[in-house]
Motif scaffolding. Structure first.
Motif, mmCIF file in Angstrom:
data_model
loop_
_atom_site.group_PDB
_atom_site.id
_atom_site.type_symbol
_atom_site.label_atom_id
_atom_site.label_comp_id
_atom_site.label_asym_id
_atom_site.label_seq_id
_atom_site.Cartn_x
_atom_site.Cartn_y
_atom_site.Cartn_z
ATOM 1 N N ASP A 95 0.992 -0.900 0.123
ATOM 2 C CA ASP A 95 0.190 -0.111 0.252
ATOM 3 C C ASP A 95 0.780 1.649 -0.177
ATOM 4 O OD1 ASP A 95 -2.000 1.640 -0.073
ATOM 5 O OD2 ASP A 95 -2.568 1.413 2.467
ATOM 6 N N MET A 96 2.012 1.151 -1.160
ATOM 7 C CA MET A 96 2.611 1.727 -0.999
ATOM 8 C C MET A 96 2.653 3.755 -0.763
ATOM 9 S SD MET A 96 4.521 2.327 -4.904
ATOM 10 C CE MET A 96 5.548 3.057 -4.192
ATOM 11 N N ASN A 97 1.739 4.105 -1.416
ATOM 12 C CA ASN A 97 1.353 5.410 -1.625
ATOM 13 C C ASN A 97 0.485 5.799 -0.108
ATOM 14 O OD1 ASN A 97 1.246 6.605 -4.732
ATOM 15 N ND2 ASN A 97 0.522 4.487 -4.529
ATOM 16 N N VAL A 98 0.681 5.104 0.998
ATOM 17 C CA VAL A 98 -0.193 5.368 2.884
ATOM 18 C C VAL A 98 1.864 5.347 3.503
ATOM 19 C CG1 VAL A 98 -1.371 4.959 3.864
ATOM 20 C CG2 VAL A 98 -2.230 4.797 1.353
ATOM 21 N N LEU A 99 1.145 6.188 4.724
ATOM 22 C CA LEU A 99 2.184 6.442 5.229
ATOM 23 C C LEU A 99 0.740 6.047 6.761
ATOM 24 C CD1 LEU A 99 4.645 6.465 6.501
ATOM 25 C CD2 LEU A 99 4.910 8.695 6.735
ATOM 26 N N HIS A 100 1.314 5.371 7.875
ATOM 27 C CA HIS A 100 0.506 5.467 9.113
ATOM 28 C C HIS A 100 2.132 6.346 10.071
ATOM 29 C CE1 HIS A 100 -3.047 3.000 7.849
ATOM 30 N NE2 HIS A 100 -2.402 2.640 6.936
ATOM 31 N N PHE A 101 0.551 7.302 10.341
ATOM 32 C CA PHE A 101 1.599 8.232 11.865
ATOM 33 C C PHE A 101 0.656 7.820 13.296
ATOM 34 C CE2 PHE A 101 2.473 12.506 13.244
ATOM 35 C CZ PHE A 101 3.364 11.610 13.686
ATOM 36 N N PHE A 102 0.783 7.929 13.823
ATOM 37 C CA PHE A 102 0.960 8.220 15.788
ATOM 38 C C PHE A 102 1.316 9.582 16.278
ATOM 39 C CE2 PHE A 102 0.276 7.317 20.312
ATOM 40 C CZ PHE A 102 -0.777 7.396 20.447
ATOM 41 N N ASP A 103 0.357 10.209 16.328
ATOM 42 C CA ASP A 103 1.180 11.642 17.529
ATOM 43 C C ASP A 103 0.988 11.485 18.507
ATOM 44 O OD1 ASP A 103 2.157 13.999 18.132
ATOM 45 O OD2 ASP A 103 1.432 14.877 16.476
ATOM 46 N N GLY A 104 1.757 11.209 19.687
ATOM 47 C CA GLY A 104 1.699 10.713 21.384
ATOM 48 C C GLY A 104 0.698 12.285 21.936
ATOM 49 N N ASP A 105 1.621 13.591 21.189
ATOM 50 C CA ASP A 105 0.610 14.131 22.041
ATOM 51 C C ASP A 105 -0.961 14.457 21.810
ATOM 52 O OD1 ASP A 105 3.297 15.300 22.250
ATOM 53 O OD2 ASP A 105 3.808 16.090 20.712
ATOM 54 N N ASP A 106 -1.008 13.947 20.785
ATOM 55 C CA ASP A 106 -2.442 13.877 20.070
ATOM 56 C C ASP A 106 -3.669 13.577 21.824
ATOM 57 O OD1 ASP A 106 -2.438 15.097 18.085
ATOM 58 O OD2 ASP A 106 -2.578 12.738 16.969
ATOM 59 N N PRO A 107 -4.570 14.542 22.077
ATOM 60 C CA PRO A 107 -5.631 14.396 23.158
ATOM 61 C C PRO A 107 -5.568 12.788 22.706
ATOM 62 C CG PRO A 107 -6.041 15.864 22.226
ATOM 63 C CD PRO A 107 -5.141 15.911 20.917
ATOM 64 N N SER A 108 -6.021 11.933 23.970
ATOM 65 C CA SER A 108 -6.467 10.619 23.944
ATOM 66 C C SER A 108 -7.280 10.347 24.039
ATOM 67 C CB SER A 108 -5.566 10.552 25.431
ATOM 68 O OG SER A 108 -6.393 10.770 26.323
ATOM 69 N N ALA A 109 -8.089 11.336 23.836
ATOM 70 C CA ALA A 109 -9.811 11.455 23.179
ATOM 71 C C ALA A 109 -10.135 10.507 21.624
ATOM 72 C CB ALA A 109 -10.790 11.929 24.024
ATOM 73 N N THR A 110 -8.441 11.343 21.346
ATOM 74 C CA THR A 110 -8.912 11.230 19.881
ATOM 75 C C THR A 110 -7.608 10.346 19.083
ATOM 76 O OG1 THR A 110 -8.536 13.603 19.584
ATOM 77 C CG2 THR A 110 -10.751 12.644 19.288
ATOM 78 N N ALA A 111 -6.911 10.336 19.867
ATOM 79 C CA ALA A 111 -5.890 9.661 19.620
ATOM 80 C C ALA A 111 -5.453 8.468 18.759
ATOM 81 C CB ALA A 111 -3.803 9.867 20.771
ATOM 82 N N GLY A 112 -4.368 8.129 17.616
ATOM 83 C CA GLY A 112 -4.746 6.711 17.246
ATOM 84 C C GLY A 112 -4.276 7.118 16.043
ATOM 85 N N PHE A 113 -3.831 6.177 15.033
ATOM 86 C CA PHE A 113 -3.044 5.990 13.623
ATOM 87 C C PHE A 113 -3.846 7.006 12.719
ATOM 88 C CE2 PHE A 113 0.001 3.102 15.533
ATOM 89 C CZ PHE A 113 1.125 3.243 15.386
ATOM 90 N N ARG A 114 -2.953 8.085 11.983
ATOM 91 C CA ARG A 114 -3.714 8.746 10.494
ATOM 92 C C ARG A 114 -3.355 8.074 9.959
ATOM 93 N NH1 ARG A 114 -1.374 14.585 12.237
ATOM 94 N NH2 ARG A 114 -1.536 14.244 13.904
ATOM 95 N N ARG A 115 -4.040 8.299 8.897
ATOM 96 C CA ARG A 115 -3.489 7.510 7.511
ATOM 97 C C ARG A 115 -3.363 8.754 6.568
ATOM 98 N NH1 ARG A 115 -6.335 6.386 2.980
ATOM 99 N NH2 ARG A 115 -5.211 4.212 1.234
#
Length: 391
Positions: free
Chosen positions: A296-316
């Motif tokens: 799925d070479m056009n995609v990078l998944h990134f998790f930002d640990g600084d995001d609020p815990s209620a909405t944190a998660g890997f972004r596509r």
């Protein structure tokens, strides 16, 4: 804009799988990117006169040679592109550099550390005369990989703790798949370890900006004898009569520690049934994580640990925006790139650096460092111990 006189005359050695990929890159790079030099596909070399002529006609090369030495001897050739099995890399590349030709050499750089060291010495000597060299770790030029490197360099992941990397294929899981040069140690140097494991060693070091310091691992050959081929092309072939020994590894698994302290887990195999070309990388840091899969070479998944815990998660992240690496020269956002585009980007960077008089990356020295990691893994498999890699 580039004038018709600012050309870089290219001679390529080899015309099979990698030769075809490199050919489309030399064709396409000046048509989509404004290059300071215009590549000219002057000649391709191969041992079989009929086959190399057919390849030249199909792939777009102006002329042919049946000897790589004849290609290097031509005064009209500025750069030699080495797309041959690993046992010929050192001899061809060193001869080209000594003749004053720039060199692009496929990975892994060589079959042994000693060969790679000789290639680095030749490259350093040639560099003093303005002759440049690059090893073809092409996956560096995938836009999502470039974005991953940027995120790490910007500190978005913080201190790197874990590096996980897999390169999974299945093209020889059938025990009746015939022998090819990739299964012959005298030609390939190693099996899955060098052919595909080299890529994930390079990619993880490139993304993290760190190098591997020590390794321990295991190599395994699951099918030790295979049919001899009646014909072979790329990764596929037809079995003929008789059998021969497989003299390389089918799979490699190893643990590593990076100089910055991160722990690494690596796996390279041609026996992952159902996985065609899965390059999976996940990096975990003190502030965030990223994950990539080449299937799925056009995609990078990134998790930002600084995001609020209620909405944190890997972004596509779909890495097809104009401000992602290389993408602005191609299509509108969301119009995906493929395997071949990284080879084009490789040509763009190499030609640009040659025109600037800059040192291309990855260099032969980078290729040597990867070769040392591969050699340490192989030695570790024999000794069942940790092996250090020189800084």
């Amino acid at each position: 804009m580039t004038s018709e006189h600012d050309t870089l005359s290219v001679g390529m050695v080899g015309y099979a799988f990698m030769g075809a990929a490199h050919s489309q890159a030399w064709r396409n790079a000046p048509r989509f990117f404004d290059l300071p030099l215009r590549p000219r596909m002057s000649a391709v070399a191969g041992r079989d006169e009929v086959r190399v002529a057919a390849a030249a006609a199909q792939l777009g090369w102006e002329s042919t040679e049946t000897s790589w030495r004849a290609l290097i001897d031509r005064d009209d050739i500025d750069l030699i592109d080495v797309c041959t099995p690993g046992d010929t890399h050192a001899e061809i590349a060193i001869a080209a550099l000594e003749a004053g030709k720039h060199v692009l050499c496929e990975k892994p750089l060589a079959n042994t550390v000693e060969e790679a060291e000789a290639m680095v010495a030749a490259a350093e000597k040639a560099r003093a005369s303005g002759v440049r060299s690059m090893v073809g770790f092409t996956y560096r030029r995938v836009p999502a990989i470039g974005l991953a490197r940027q995120l790490v360099a910007e500190g978005r992941l913080g201190t790197i703790h874990h590096v996980r990397a897999q390169y999974l294929q299945d093209w020889i899981v059938d025990p009746q798949a015939p022998l090819s040069w990739r299964l012959d140690k005298s030609k390939a140097g190693s099996g899955a370890l060098g052919d595909i494991g080299a890529h994930i060693v390079d990619l993880t070091q490139y993304i993290t900006g760190d190098t591997i310091a020590t390794v321990t691992g295991r190599l395994e050959t699951f099918v030790k004898e295979r049919p001899l081929p009646s014909e072979h092309s790329g990764l596929s072939g037809t079995a003929g009569s008789g059998t021969g020994p497989v003299t390389v590894d089918d799979a490699a698994a190893f643990l590593a520690q990076f100089r910055g302290g991160a722990l690494g887990v690596f796996e390279a195999t041609r026996f992952a049934n159902g996985r065609k070309n899965a390059i999976r990388i996940e990096i975990n840091g003190s502030r965030g994580s990223l994950a990539f899969d080449f299937e799925d070479m056009n995609v990078l998944h990134f998790f930002d640990g600084d995001d609020p815990s209620a909405t944190a998660g890997f972004r596509r992240i779909l890495a097809t925006e104009g401000d992602h690496p290389y993408v602005a020269a191609w299509w509108p956002p969301g119009h995906l790139l493929g395997y071949e585009h990284a080879f084009t980007h490789q040509v763009v960077d190499l030609v640009t650096d040659i025109a600037k008089g800059a040192d291309p990356a990855p260099s032969f020295a980078d290729g040597l460092q990867v070769q040392r990691v591969l050699a340490a893994v192989e030695a570790s498999s024999l000794s069942s111990s940790w092996h250090d890699i020189p800084a």
